[in-house]
Design a protein around this motif. Structure first.
Motif, short mmCIF file in Angstrom:
data_model
loop_
_atom_site.label_atom_id
_atom_site.label_comp_id
_atom_site.label_asym_id
_atom_site.label_seq_id
_atom_site.Cartn_x
_atom_site.Cartn_y
_atom_site.Cartn_z
N LEU A 228 0.83 -1.22 0.00
CA LEU A 228 0.00 0.00 0.00
C LEU A 228 0.85 1.26 0.00
O LEU A 228 0.34 2.37 -0.02
CB LEU A 228 -0.90 0.01 1.25
N ILE A 229 2.17 1.04 0.02
CA ILE A 229 3.09 2.18 0.09
C ILE A 229 4.13 2.03 -1.02
O ILE A 229 4.52 0.92 -1.37
CB ILE A 229 3.74 2.26 1.50
N ALA B 110 -14.85 -4.92 -13.71
CA ALA B 110 -15.51 -4.01 -14.66
C ALA B 110 -17.01 -4.00 -14.41
O ALA B 110 -17.66 -2.94 -14.45
CB ALA B 110 -15.19 -4.42 -16.09
N ALA B 111 -17.56 -5.17 -14.14
CA ALA B 111 -19.01 -5.27 -13.91
C ALA B 111 -19.44 -4.43 -12.72
O ALA B 111 -20.56 -3.91 -12.68
CB ALA B 111 -19.41 -6.74 -13.71
N GLU B 112 -18.54 -4.29 -11.75
CA GLU B 112 -18.85 -3.51 -10.54
C GLU B 112 -18.23 -2.12 -10.57
O GLU B 112 -18.27 -1.41 -9.57
CB GLU B 112 -18.31 -4.25 -9.31
N ARG B 113 -17.60 -1.78 -11.69
CA ARG B 113 -16.89 -0.49 -11.78
C ARG B 113 -15.83 -0.35 -10.69
O ARG B 113 -15.61 0.76 -10.16
CB ARG B 113 -17.86 0.70 -11.67
N THR B 114 -15.22 -1.43 -10.33
CA THR B 114 -14.16 -1.37 -9.32
C THR B 114 -12.81 -1.15 -10.00
O THR B 114 -12.45 -1.86 -10.94
CB THR B 114 -14.14 -2.69 -8.52
N ALA B 115 -12.09 -0.15 -9.52
CA ALA B 115 -10.82 0.21 -10.15
C ALA B 115 -9.71 -0.76 -9.73
O ALA B 115 -9.72 -1.27 -8.61
CB ALA B 115 -10.44 1.63 -9.76
N MET B 116 -8.78 -0.99 -10.65
CA MET B 116 -7.65 -1.89 -10.41
C MET B 116 -6.33 -1.15 -10.53
O MET B 116 -6.16 -0.33 -11.42
CB MET B 116 -7.67 -3.03 -11.44
N VAL B 117 -5.40 -1.48 -9.64
CA VAL B 117 -4.06 -0.90 -9.67
C VAL B 117 -3.07 -2.04 -9.91
O VAL B 117 -2.80 -2.81 -8.99
CB VAL B 117 -3.74 -0.21 -8.32
N PRO B 118 -2.56 -2.17 -11.14
CA PRO B 118 -1.61 -3.26 -11.38
C PRO B 118 -0.31 -2.98 -10.61
O PRO B 118 0.12 -1.83 -10.50
CB PRO B 118 -1.36 -3.22 -12.89
N GLN B 119 0.29 -4.04 -10.08
CA GLN B 119 1.52 -3.88 -9.33
C GLN B 119 2.48 -5.03 -9.64
O GLN B 119 2.08 -6.18 -9.71
CB GLN B 119 1.22 -3.86 -7.82
N GLY B 120 3.74 -4.64 -9.90
CA GLY B 120 4.78 -5.65 -10.13
C GLY B 120 5.61 -5.79 -8.87
O GLY B 120 5.11 -6.18 -7.82
N GLY B 121 6.88 -5.42 -8.99
CA GLY B 121 7.77 -5.54 -7.83
C GLY B 121 7.63 -4.38 -6.85
O GLY B 121 8.29 -4.34 -5.83
N ASN B 122 6.77 -3.44 -7.17
CA ASN B 122 6.51 -2.26 -6.32
C ASN B 122 7.79 -1.46 -6.05
O ASN B 122 8.03 -1.03 -4.93
CB ASN B 122 5.83 -2.68 -5.01
N THR B 123 8.59 -1.29 -7.08
CA THR B 123 9.83 -0.51 -6.93
C THR B 123 9.77 0.81 -7.69
O THR B 123 10.79 1.49 -7.84
CB THR B 123 11.03 -1.31 -7.47
N GLY B 124 8.59 1.18 -8.18
CA GLY B 124 8.44 2.41 -8.97
C GLY B 124 8.76 3.65 -8.14
O GLY B 124 8.63 3.64 -6.92
N LEU B 125 9.17 4.69 -8.83
CA LEU B 125 9.61 5.91 -8.14
C LEU B 125 8.62 7.06 -8.31
O LEU B 125 8.91 8.19 -7.95
CB LEU B 125 10.99 6.33 -8.67
N ALA B 126 7.44 6.77 -8.88
CA ALA B 126 6.48 7.86 -9.11
C ALA B 126 5.10 7.56 -8.53
O ALA B 126 4.14 8.24 -8.85
CB ALA B 126 6.39 8.15 -10.61
N GLY B 127 5.01 6.54 -7.69
CA GLY B 127 3.72 6.23 -7.06
C GLY B 127 2.70 5.64 -8.01
O GLY B 127 1.50 5.65 -7.73
N GLY B 128 3.16 5.08 -9.12
CA GLY B 128 2.24 4.57 -10.14
C GLY B 128 1.54 3.28 -9.75
O GLY B 128 0.54 2.91 -10.35
N ALA B 129 2.08 2.57 -8.76
CA ALA B 129 1.51 1.27 -8.40
C ALA B 129 0.85 1.29 -7.02
O ALA B 129 0.51 0.24 -6.49
CB ALA B 129 2.59 0.19 -8.46
N THR B 130 0.68 2.47 -6.46
CA THR B 130 0.09 2.59 -5.12
C THR B 130 -1.38 2.98 -5.26
O THR B 130 -1.70 3.92 -5.99
CB THR B 130 0.85 3.67 -4.31
N PRO B 131 -2.27 2.26 -4.58
CA PRO B 131 -3.69 2.62 -4.68
C PRO B 131 -3.97 3.97 -4.02
O PRO B 131 -3.14 4.47 -3.26
CB PRO B 131 -4.39 1.49 -3.92
#
Lengths: 474, 474
Positions: free
Chosen positions: B28-29, B59-80
């Motif tokens: 989450l961080i 999609a059926a519930e309009r629930t948003a998804m945040v894809p995450q790999g190794g969670n080493t990104g430096l721009a917060g792109g993988a944090t919900p």
């Protein structure tokens, strides 16, 4: 003259609007003379702003535009349809070199520059722009980018797409997107230039580009080898990549029948090796070292290949004249087969690992269906790209044989797709393969393409009927 | 558990759904601990079909998804986000190497493979996968592609985008696009893979890729030089490109202050040259020839550079240990500056021709605004990519100095854009630069991005709030 044409004339001036039938004629037919169209006019804007203004005027009237560069395309992508309602939008007057930045290794050119002019602009700054193909004297860089052109140096330098850093595009709305960046890295959002490169003018009109330049090589070496089979040619390719790394610039394959055609139709040509062999590979290296040095490397590498029985014979060009003669053999194949009579052309690519089996299996299937059929098999082996053309059996009329085109395309392309290949490696889709890709592409991929098309050209006025079936045909 | 999570659990099984708060916490961080979010759950599908099924359910519930790999990104792109309504979609269980084709020089891997695992898979086939970056032990290839990762070998081999031939993507509809082609040339329509590469999961979820492989180099040489100025470093870069061609793999720049920080915080580190110099360049060559040969080339080239007064001093590593020590200097800069205290980071790129002036002008502007401010200037010179970080003046509390971040970003980024550079060269946009790109990108470019986003993710459920401002914020 219609009100639209009057308004366009006011934008582009007297040199910019051609409606005279005789002057128009050469621009209404494609290079291979397979497609003939009609047009309301040909418009030749002299600046990006003029292009934008013309697009806005056409959009207001829902008039379709067909962008055209040097008109050397092989898939009918720049030929208007038969309706006579479309406008040819020629970029040829936009032919300025806007700037060259040797330290950044970039060149900014307008779409109407011929490929040769781009190469020359690079050379004046002691740099290489490596895109090179047969039509380079007349094709224009805007067309090269719109069709993602390939050619003979893709193995080392990539296709037109990989040589592009930035674009300026007039969108279907008539707005101008200035994406003329000269950056090697830019992760600030979707990389939009890739939408327009290879889109054949269906999403917008490329008016200028920032291109990558490279150091000019200082030395070259060219050799030709005789081989048993495509398998051997692929083993040689692996050997050469391993041994020469990025010095390896071209690896071109052709069959003995290709050589046969060249020797028959070009009196000045000579077989390159003492004996004849089932296949030949032309191999070229270039490096920052002098030619003697590069030749020595090629010699050592081919000696090792001979010792390992990868090749049956090899020769290295030792003079400029010999180099030209070796390349002339490869480059005369297209003309030689044309002199032999019309044939059925394919421009396919395959994973290297499937290439030999594809050649074997497809040859067998064609021979079974058309005994005596002659396969003109040559191409850019280093890219897995074959020009796999089919000539009639000896004694069968070439024109009459063309009636089998549909069936032969099926035999060839079904096998290309079976081996996970592409039915248009470098020539594009245009009109030629527009309906055929519907057969081979996954439906979801066509749907994605249509979504992109609808998002960027909602009126369907950008080169309709090319690449992607018309929106109203869906 | 909500009905949606129950349906998801039925798809992914007990190992595939994590709702336990303690287990969720590290996901989450973000890596830099700048963004903390909440999530409904983390879902870990084990196959493409499971990903597709999960996307359809969301999609059926309009629930948003945040894809995450190794969670080493430096721009917060993988944090919900903080809403607690989003699902983290981890690709980490999809970590199979699907296939390797040495003859075709391709490798097919699933998104959850770590970058190191991809490199190792290539090496077992005697091939090189050249993407390399600090987080390679834990970052995942799906994340590398979604962020178009760069690293230390871009000069020679390109970014993640240029290393990709084909993709498999689960679209926002839950449909699967299988574009896993291993072809060097394919001109059968829009090149859709480029939409998803670098899109940070906002257009679809990359589940697998076909990657390009290269011959493993057989020899290396690494040197380090001391220079007067960035101008000299750029002259050396030109000299090196000209002289070494594609053998040139890395050209990394750092200032004397960077060296200072490393020497201060890493007791085992030593200054590489007898004297200190304003700037240093690490230069590395690799070739298909043995190391002795490559070292000789580097030696000759650097001798010529010394003679031409491009550099003040130079040394070449003559052992594996020396090579590691030279690289350790460069690679310790990030850690050293972290130990020195928090700082304000920038990841910018510029045309090479503007780089020296950018460094001069920006340094002056910062010094004027914040006397004594310390600039940590280093990066991938060969790509025009600087990590241009700002530390507080000596005696000023580092944490307190962070309050100037907004103003300092403005000073730096305004100048980047003035010189036609990019405010995010390789780290991406994520949350960090999402609003800032609105300031710098032409509005028409943002509009094009939004059109693409709306076409491919009409419900706005793919990583909303990243890269592109939320659709409903427009």
């Amino acid at each position: 003259m219609s009100a639209l044409l009057e308004r366009i004339a006011a934008v582009v001036g007297p040199h910019g609007l051609i409606t005279d039938e005789a002057t128009l004629e050469p621009f209404l037919i494609d290079w291979r003379k397979r497609y003939i169209g009609r047009a309301l006019a040909m418009v030749k804007p002299a600046s990006t702003n003029e292009v934008a203004e013309v697009v806005r005027l056409c959009a207001a009237e829902r008039t379709a535009m067909v962008p055209q560069g040097g008109n050397t395309g092989l898939a009918g992508g720049a030929t208007p349809d038969a309706s006579g309602t479309q406008i040819i939008l020629s970029l040829s007057r936009m032919n300025r070199v806007r700037g060259i930045d040797p330290l950044n290794n970039t060149l900014t050119v307008e779409a109407g520059c011929t490929l040769v002019a781009v190469q020359e602009a690079a050379r004046t700054a002691d740099r290489l722009f490596p895109l090179s193909l047969a039509a380079e004297g007349s094709c224009e860089i805007g067309g090269n980018l719109s069709t993602n052109a390939g050619g003979t140096a893709v193995l080392r330098y990539g296709t037109a797409r990989e040589l592009t850093l930035g674009l300026e595009v007039v969108l279907a709305s008539g707005e101008v997107w200035n994406g003329l960046r000269g950056l090697r890295k830019d992760n600030t959002g979707y990389d939009l230039k890739h939408l327009f490169i290879g889109a054949e003018g269906t999403l917008g009109i490329i008016t200028a580009a920032v291109l990558k330049l490279f150091p000019l090589p200082r030395g070259w070496a060219t050799g030709i080898v005789g081989l048993d089979s495509p398998e051997s040619a692929l083993a040689l390719l692996s050997h050469a990549r391993e041994r020469f790394g990025e010095r390896l610039t071209s690896v071109e394959l052709f069959s003995d029948f290709c050589l046969d055609l060249v020797l028959r139709h070009f009196a000045e040509s000579r077989a390159p090796l003492r004996a004849r062999h089932p296949f030949y590979v032309l191999i070229e290296l270039a490096d920052s070292h002098p030619s003697e040095h590069v030749r020595q490397q090629l010699e050592d590498g081919l000696a090792a290949a001979l010792e390992a029985s990868l090749v049956r014979d090899a020769v290295i060009a030792t003079s400029e004249a010999q180099t030209r003669a070796v390349w002339a053999l490869r480059e005369s194949i297209s003309d030689a087969q044309a002199r032999e009579g019309k044939n059925i052309k394919h421009d396919v690519s395959l994973p290297a690992s499937a290439l030999a089996e594809f050649i074997a299996v497809t040859g067998t299937a064609l021979e079974r269906a058309y005994p005596g059929v002659r396969v003109v098999c040559f191409g850019h082996l280093g890219d897995g790209n074959l020009h796999y053309n089919i000539s009639s059996p000896v004694g069968v009329d070439a024109d009459a044989f063309l009636a089998n085109q549909e069936t032969i395309n099926r035999i060839v392309h079904d096998r290309v797709v079976h081996f996970h290949g592409s039915i248009s490696a470098e020539h594009g889709v245009g009109q030629l393969r527009r309906d055929e890709i519907l057969r081979y592409k996954p439906p979801i991929e066509m749907e994605l393409m249509r979504k992109v098309k609808a998002a960027l050209d909602p009126l369907g006025i950008m080169n309709p009927g090319k690449l992607i079936a018309r929106m109203n045909q869906l």
